[in-house]
Design an enzyme around this catalytic site. Structure first.
Site, PDB file in Angstrom:
ATOM      1  N   GLU A   1      29.215  -7.010  35.466  1.00  0.00           N
ATOM      2  CA  GLU A   1      29.455  -7.616  36.784  1.00  0.00           C
ATOM      3  C   GLU A   1      28.537  -8.802  37.063  1.00  0.00           C
ATOM      4  O   GLU A   1      28.982  -9.804  37.620  1.00  0.00           O
ATOM      5  CB  GLU A   1      29.305  -6.566  37.889  1.00  0.00           C
ATOM      6  CG  GLU A   1      30.453  -5.576  37.919  1.00  0.00           C
ATOM      7  CD  GLU A   1      30.410  -4.674  39.139  1.00  0.00           C
ATOM      8  OE1 GLU A   1      30.518  -5.162  40.276  1.00  0.00           O
ATOM      9  OE2 GLU A   1      30.235  -3.456  38.951  1.00  0.00           O
TER      10      GLU A   1
ATOM     11  N   HIS B   1      27.806  11.739  16.329  1.00  0.00           N
ATOM     12  CA  HIS B   1      28.956  12.419  15.720  1.00  0.00           C
ATOM     13  C   HIS B   1      30.174  11.510  15.594  1.00  0.00           C
ATOM     14  O   HIS B   1      31.259  11.990  15.282  1.00  0.00           O
ATOM     15  CB  HIS B   1      29.295  13.677  16.534  1.00  0.00           C
ATOM     16  CG  HIS B   1      28.157  14.652  16.523  1.00  0.00           C
ATOM     17  ND1 HIS B   1      28.001  15.606  15.547  1.00  0.00           N
ATOM     18  CD2 HIS B   1      27.085  14.765  17.343  1.00  0.00           C
ATOM     19  CE1 HIS B   1      26.881  16.283  15.782  1.00  0.00           C
ATOM     20  NE2 HIS B   1      26.295  15.784  16.864  1.00  0.00           N
TER      21      HIS B   1
ATOM     22  N   LYS C   1      42.092  -6.857  43.175  1.00  0.00           N
ATOM     23  CA  LYS C   1      42.375  -6.203  44.465  1.00  0.00           C
ATOM     24  C   LYS C   1      43.497  -6.944  45.185  1.00  0.00           C
ATOM     25  O   LYS C   1      44.370  -6.327  45.793  1.00  0.00           O
ATOM     26  CB  LYS C   1      41.105  -6.141  45.326  1.00  0.00           C
ATOM     27  CG  LYS C   1      40.102  -5.084  44.828  1.00  0.00           C
ATOM     28  CD  LYS C   1      38.875  -4.963  45.715  1.00  0.00           C
ATOM     29  CE  LYS C   1      37.934  -3.893  45.186  1.00  0.00           C
ATOM     30  NZ  LYS C   1      36.640  -3.838  45.841  1.00  0.00           N
TER      31      LYS C   1
HETATM   32  O1  PA5 Z   1      29.356  -3.636  42.483  1.00  0.00           O
HETATM   33  C1  PA5 Z   1      30.491  -3.943  42.826  1.00  0.00           C
HETATM   34  O2  PA5 Z   1      30.742  -4.958  43.502  1.00  0.00           O
HETATM   35  C2  PA5 Z   1      31.673  -3.048  42.470  1.00  0.00           C
HETATM   36  O3  PA5 Z   1      31.383  -2.268  41.359  1.00  0.00           O
HETATM   37  C3  PA5 Z   1      32.005  -2.160  43.695  1.00  0.00           C
HETATM   38  O4  PA5 Z   1      30.977  -1.238  43.909  1.00  0.00           O
HETATM   39  C4  PA5 Z   1      33.350  -1.442  43.466  1.00  0.00           C
HETATM   40  O5  PA5 Z   1      34.395  -2.391  43.353  1.00  0.00           O
HETATM   41  C5  PA5 Z   1      33.669  -0.482  44.609  1.00  0.00           C
HETATM   42  O6  PA5 Z   1      33.531  -1.111  45.862  1.00  0.00           O
HETATM   43  P1  PA5 Z   1      32.678  -0.385  47.012  1.00  0.00           P
HETATM   44  O7  PA5 Z   1      31.321  -0.182  46.454  1.00  0.00           O
HETATM   45  O8  PA5 Z   1      32.687  -1.344  48.154  1.00  0.00           O
HETATM   46  O9  PA5 Z   1      33.397   0.894  47.305  1.00  0.00           O
END
Ligand code: PA5
Length: 340
Positions: free
Chosen positions: A225, A241, A333
């Site tokens: 990310e 394994h 999304k």
């Molecule tokens: O770190 C991030 O931006 C993502 O991994 C979010 O955590 C993920 O898309 C889920 O969203 P949220 O944390 O708002 O539920």
């Protein structure tokens, strides 16, 4: 770091720098502890944490840290559905930083319909509006979900402990110790920017054991990310394994194994790490090793998370990408929501 994260538009660098301070930014909201203590196992027969991405990882860490002392089963869900065994005798902790994640909202609704003992951890929005305010911990707004890990941990971990009938951790004295140990750790380890340079153009494979398995996974997701780069995570002994057969392809695939070592390893695990490193080096593969100075498994986990979070941000800078934005997650999304 600015005093009020609610209004701050922080850089990922300063958020990672403030990681340990964020642990004490907001304590578990008043009243929730008492409700959880009242419900404590054996009254509840299990604890299930629900969440995706940055909002899921604390549940996984909590389970890894508490599984050896928990009198009841612990599980985590990163999906729309709950397993059938999660019924009205279970406590379910739903975490969504934004409060809008559809998988988490779906699992919340299922848990509600089944009559589970529900708790929510969120900044508000949809999850905030459908949750019981007495069982909802409101997180400070304004940062990326993955950077909120310390604030989520400060709520979810003591909540899990209370539900298991344990004394909740006091994070205040821990912060000072963590800062001291971070400095000590940096004297021994490579500087985060140095490790980031080594990782650049390679595929890091983070390898953890027991409580460091979710930490290896966290490192993978942070590289994904923040640095927009591929990475993967493995666990011992399982990787011995299967994955071990793939090491002859590591050089051609530019895979860089990074071992997350713990002072709590038993002798069998220690031997497995040593044997794994020996095989890797025998194939001419460079192996990186990370060890923390923590005085508990929780401290170890937090120190390694903070260090590798920093590595992921440095890698983002080397790669010239913005660690704060997640354009592909947003696009996905939008596509799912029919906006594109
Ligand atoms: O770190 C991030 O931006 C993502 O991994 C979010 O955590 C993920 O898309 C889920 O969203 P949220 O944390 O708002 O539920």
């Amino acid at each position: 770091m600015k005093d009020n994260v609610d209004e701050a538009e922080e850089s990922m660098d300063s958020l990672v720098d403030s990681f340990f301070d964020l642990l004490v930014r907001k304590k578990l909201q008043g009243g929730i502890k008492e409700i959880a203590e009242e419900l404590a196992a054996p009254r509840i027969e299990g604890v299930c944490t629900v969440g995706m991405g940055g909002s899921s990882i604390v549940g996984q860490i909590g389970i890894a840290l508490l599984q050896d002392s928990s009198p009841v089963p612990l599980t985590f869900v990163r999906d729309y559905q709950l397993p059938m065994f999660v019924d009205e005798k279970w406590a379910v902790i739903c975490v969504s930083y934004s409060g809008t994640t559809e998988e988490t909202l779906s699992a919340y609704k299922t848990a509600d319909a089944r009559g589970c003992e529900l708790f929510s951890i969120t900044t508000g929005r949809k999850l905030g509006s459908i949750s019981d305010p007495r069982r909802t911990h409101i997180l400070p707004k304004g940062i990326q979900p993955r950077a909120a890990l310390p604030m989520i941990l400060a709520a979810v971990f003591p909540l899990m402990q209370c539900l298991l009938g344990q004394e909740p951790v006091n994070l205040d004295p821990l912060v000072k110790k963590l800062k001291v140990n971070r400095k000590r750790m940096l004297r021994r380890l490579r500087k985060p920017e140095e490790l980031a340079k080594i990782i650049d153009n390679k595929m890091p494979a983070f390898i953890g054991w027991r409580h460091l398995v979710p930490i290896a996974y966290r490192a993978k997701t942070q590289i994904n990310e923040n640095a927009k780069a591929p990475a993967y995570s493995l666990e011992l002994p399982e990787a011995n394994h299967n994955e071990i057969e793939a090491v002859s392809a590591y050089t051609s695939q530019s895979i860089l194994p990074i071992l997350l070592r713990s002072r709590y390893e038993d002798s069998q695990t220690e031997s497995r790490f040593q044997a794994t490193a020996k095989i890797l080096r025998g194939e001419g593969i460079n192996v990186e090793t990370i060890r923390a100075n923590g005085n508990s498994k929780l401290e170890e986990a937090l120190l390694i998370i903070q260090y590798l979070d920093e590595v992921s941000v440095k890698l983002a800078h080397i790669r010239g990408v913005n660690p704060m934005t997640v354009p592909q997650i947003s696009l996905l999304k939008d596509i799912l929501g029919g906006k594109r």
